[in-house]
Design an enzyme around this catalytic site. Structure first.
Site, mmCIF file in Angstrom:
data_model
loop_
_atom_site.group_PDB
_atom_site.id
_atom_site.type_symbol
_atom_site.label_atom_id
_atom_site.label_comp_id
_atom_site.label_asym_id
_atom_site.label_seq_id
_atom_site.Cartn_x
_atom_site.Cartn_y
_atom_site.Cartn_z
ATOM 1 N N CYS A 57 10.625 4.485 -9.902
ATOM 2 C CA CYS A 57 10.357 5.521 -8.898
ATOM 3 C C CYS A 57 11.666 6.135 -8.401
ATOM 4 C CB CYS A 57 9.576 4.925 -7.734
ATOM 5 S SG CYS A 57 9.100 6.156 -6.516
ATOM 6 N N CYS A 61 12.957 3.736 -1.041
ATOM 7 C CA CYS A 61 12.361 2.886 0.002
ATOM 8 C C CYS A 61 12.990 1.481 -0.077
ATOM 9 C CB CYS A 61 10.857 2.822 -0.185
ATOM 10 S SG CYS A 61 10.131 4.477 -0.366
ATOM 11 N N CYS A 64 11.177 -1.691 -1.559
ATOM 12 C CA CYS A 64 10.278 -1.579 -2.715
ATOM 13 C C CYS A 64 10.884 -2.050 -4.037
ATOM 14 C CB CYS A 64 9.796 -0.134 -2.854
ATOM 15 S SG CYS A 64 8.507 0.036 -4.100
ATOM 16 N N CYS A 101 -8.305 0.262 -5.700
ATOM 17 C CA CYS A 101 -7.174 1.098 -5.291
ATOM 18 C C CYS A 101 -6.150 1.163 -6.411
ATOM 19 C CB CYS A 101 -6.488 0.501 -4.071
ATOM 20 S SG CYS A 101 -7.607 0.182 -2.728
ATOM 21 N N CYS A 132 -9.859 4.558 -4.418
ATOM 22 C CA CYS A 132 -8.698 4.868 -3.586
ATOM 23 C C CYS A 132 -7.512 5.057 -4.524
ATOM 24 C CB CYS A 132 -8.416 3.711 -2.624
ATOM 25 S SG CYS A 132 -6.931 3.955 -1.628
ATOM 26 N N CYS A 192 -6.346 6.441 4.347
ATOM 27 C CA CYS A 192 -5.893 5.055 4.468
ATOM 28 C C CYS A 192 -4.415 5.160 4.796
ATOM 29 C CB CYS A 192 -6.116 4.323 3.142
ATOM 30 S SG CYS A 192 -5.376 2.680 3.119
ATOM 31 N N ARG A 264 -6.409 -3.600 7.649
ATOM 32 C CA ARG A 264 -6.282 -4.448 6.452
ATOM 33 C C ARG A 264 -5.037 -5.327 6.512
ATOM 34 N NH1 ARG A 264 -6.498 -0.820 2.702
ATOM 35 N NH2 ARG A 264 -8.744 -0.877 2.862
HETATM 36 N N1 SAM Z 1 4.553 5.481 -4.126
HETATM 37 C C1 SAM Z 1 3.491 5.562 -3.214
HETATM 38 C C2 SAM Z 1 3.931 5.665 -1.792
HETATM 39 O O1 SAM Z 1 5.040 5.300 -1.481
HETATM 40 O O2 SAM Z 1 3.111 6.101 -0.972
HETATM 41 C C3 SAM Z 1 2.469 4.450 -3.360
HETATM 42 C C4 SAM Z 1 2.852 3.019 -3.583
HETATM 43 S S1 SAM Z 1 3.772 2.169 -2.291
HETATM 44 C C5 SAM Z 1 4.140 0.699 -3.198
HETATM 45 C C6 SAM Z 1 2.526 1.716 -1.077
HETATM 46 C C7 SAM Z 1 2.956 0.912 0.122
HETATM 47 O O3 SAM Z 1 3.188 -0.427 -0.222
HETATM 48 C C8 SAM Z 1 4.205 1.322 0.855
HETATM 49 O O4 SAM Z 1 3.982 2.429 1.677
HETATM 50 C C9 SAM Z 1 4.556 0.076 1.653
HETATM 51 O O5 SAM Z 1 3.943 0.100 2.917
HETATM 52 C C10 SAM Z 1 3.922 -1.053 0.800
HETATM 53 N N2 SAM Z 1 4.963 -1.896 0.180
HETATM 54 C C11 SAM Z 1 5.740 -1.583 -0.874
HETATM 55 N N3 SAM Z 1 6.587 -2.594 -1.163
HETATM 56 C C12 SAM Z 1 6.355 -3.573 -0.263
HETATM 57 C C13 SAM Z 1 6.927 -4.860 -0.021
HETATM 58 N N4 SAM Z 1 7.926 -5.335 -0.754
HETATM 59 N N5 SAM Z 1 6.419 -5.607 0.976
HETATM 60 C C14 SAM Z 1 5.399 -5.136 1.735
HETATM 61 N N6 SAM Z 1 4.836 -3.925 1.556
HETATM 62 C C15 SAM Z 1 5.303 -3.137 0.590
HETATM 63 FE FE1 SF4 Z 2 8.371 4.771 -4.781
HETATM 64 FE FE2 SF4 Z 2 8.070 2.310 -3.833
HETATM 65 FE FE3 SF4 Z 2 8.801 4.263 -2.196
HETATM 66 FE FE4 SF4 Z 2 6.273 4.251 -3.172
HETATM 67 S S1 SF4 Z 2 7.193 2.728 -1.813
HETATM 68 S S2 SF4 Z 2 7.672 6.009 -3.048
HETATM 69 S S3 SF4 Z 2 6.672 3.364 -5.226
HETATM 70 S S4 SF4 Z 2 9.992 3.475 -3.962
#
Ligand code: SAM
Ligand code: SF4
Ligand code: DTB
Length: 327
Positions: A57, A61, A64, A101, A132, A192, A264
């Site tokens: 990606c 973040c 992530c 989802c 979802c 959501c 959730r």
């Molecule tokens: N890329 C899309 C986005 O950012 O909206 C969808 C996938 S992203 C993985 C969805 C959510 O997963 C994030 O907004 C975050 O809240 C949660 N998430 C991601 N990595 C995580 C982690 N290591 N621990 C807890 N929650 C996590």
């Molecule tokens: Fe990309 Fe992870 Fe951020 Fe979603 S949470 S936009 S998958 S880096």
């Protein structure tokens, strides 16, 4: 377009902070009372997750595993085939999930990719599951295509309070998140929207996050609260643990301020253990991710959840076929 920042119940930060500061027993009592006014206190909605496009990606973040900017050793994959997604959805249905989802590690979907997701949504919906997707930021017109395909929910989290957002993510803004949420709402798709805690944020930031969620208008139907899963190689891997009781408080305050939403209990459930999860259900959580895997990290396995549900006398909501134990 909807103005998603106009408050419904118009909670103030002071009120939300006051809830966080209540004696624990008072907070639990208030949350459980609100919960019982709106929901069956022993029913839990079950959603199963599948990563349809993993890794690589462009976004940064800090928590992530899927960001191309962090060296997490995760192997990047292409978008899955529709047939593979449908087979996984069938298995999730058999195991007792009611919602499926599908998550993609994108900043947002390219138009050519959206076509494939539209096919996935149609086929998963045809199995009798709620659908979802979480695909990142949407461009005008994309939400309408998803709605036409039969999409029930779009997951797009605020993640953290606006004041802290820039310390976690720099490649898009909190305002960008609100813009996509407005597009989803305007297309008639259920929202959501939740967040993530344990990022090293203060209680004030947690209160700010819940406040922003509660003041979305209308309030999101579904509110995932994630506890940070510390992934080696991410900037947040060495973050200090959030006190689990503070996590329970966050759930309770979300329940009180978002009384009709499904709250959730999301990422981090395996690390929380049974006793803390039980407190989260008492605090008003009434949905979980169900199945052995989240997107890239682990989740309690189905047998462990069945055992926990049996111990707590909880039942999977609206489940057909094989049911989660406890009833
Ligand atoms: N890329 C899309 C986005 O950012 O909206 C969808 C996938 S992203 C993985 C969805 C959510 O997963 C994030 O907004 C975050 O809240 C949660 N998430 C991601 N990595 C995580 C982690 N290591 N621990 C807890 N929650 C996590
Ligand atoms: Fe990309 Fe992870 Fe951020 Fe979603 S949470 S936009 S998958 S880096
Ligand atoms: C949400 O709020 N949590 C889910 C879902 N929406 C997409 C994702 C949790 C991801 C946890 C880390 C991982 O498995 O990669």
């Amino acid at each position: 377009m909807n103005d998603l920042t106009q408050p419904v119940a118009a909670w103030s930060l002071a009120q939300v902070e006051a809830l966080f500061a209540l004696p624990f027993n008072d907070l639990m009592f208030q949350a459980q009372s609100v919960h019982r006014q709106h929901f069956d206190a022993n029913a839990v909605q079950l959603s199963t997750l599948l990563s349809i496009k993993t890794g690589g990606c462009s976004e940064d973040c800090g928590y992530c595993s899927q960001s191309a900017r962090h060296d997490t050793g995760l192997e990047r994959e292409k978008l899955l085939d529709v047939a593979e997604v449908v087979a996984t959805a069938k298995a999730a249905k058999e195991a007792g999930a009611t919602r499926f989802c599908m998550g993609a590690a994108w900043r947002g979907p390219k138009d050519k990719d959206l076509g494939a997701v539209v096919d996935m949504v149609k086929e998963v919906k045809a199995l009798g599951l709620e659908t979802c997707v979480t695909l990142g930021m949407l461009k005008p017109g994309q939400a309408e295509q998803l709605k036409e395909a039969g999409l029930d929910y779009y997951n797009h989290n605020l993640d953290t309070a606006s004041e802290f957002y820039g310390q976690v993510i720099t490649t898009h803004t909190h305002a960008d998140r609100l813009d996509t949420l407005a597009q989803v709402r305007d297309a008639g798709i259920h929202v959501c929207c939740g967040g993530i805690v344990g990022l090293g944020e203060s209680r004030r930031v947690r209160a700010g996050l819940v406040l922003e969620l509660a003041n979305l208008n209308p309030q999101p139907e579904s509110v995932p609260i994630n506890m940070l899963v510390k992934v080696p190689g991410t900037p947040m891997a060495a973050e200090e643990d959030l006190d689990p009781l503070e996590f329970v408080r966050t759930i309770a305050v979300a329940r009180i301020t978002l009384p009709a939403s499904h709250v959730r209990l999301s990422a981090g459930r395996r690390e929380l253990g049974e006793a803390v999860q039980a407190l989260c259900f008492l605090a008003g959580a009434n949905s979980i991710f169900y199945g052995d895997k989240l997107l890239t990290t682990g989740n309690p396995d189905v047998e462990a959840d069945e055992a926990l549900f049996a111990k707590l006398g909880l039942k999977g909501e609206g489940v057909q076929g094989r049911r989660c134990a406890g009833h």
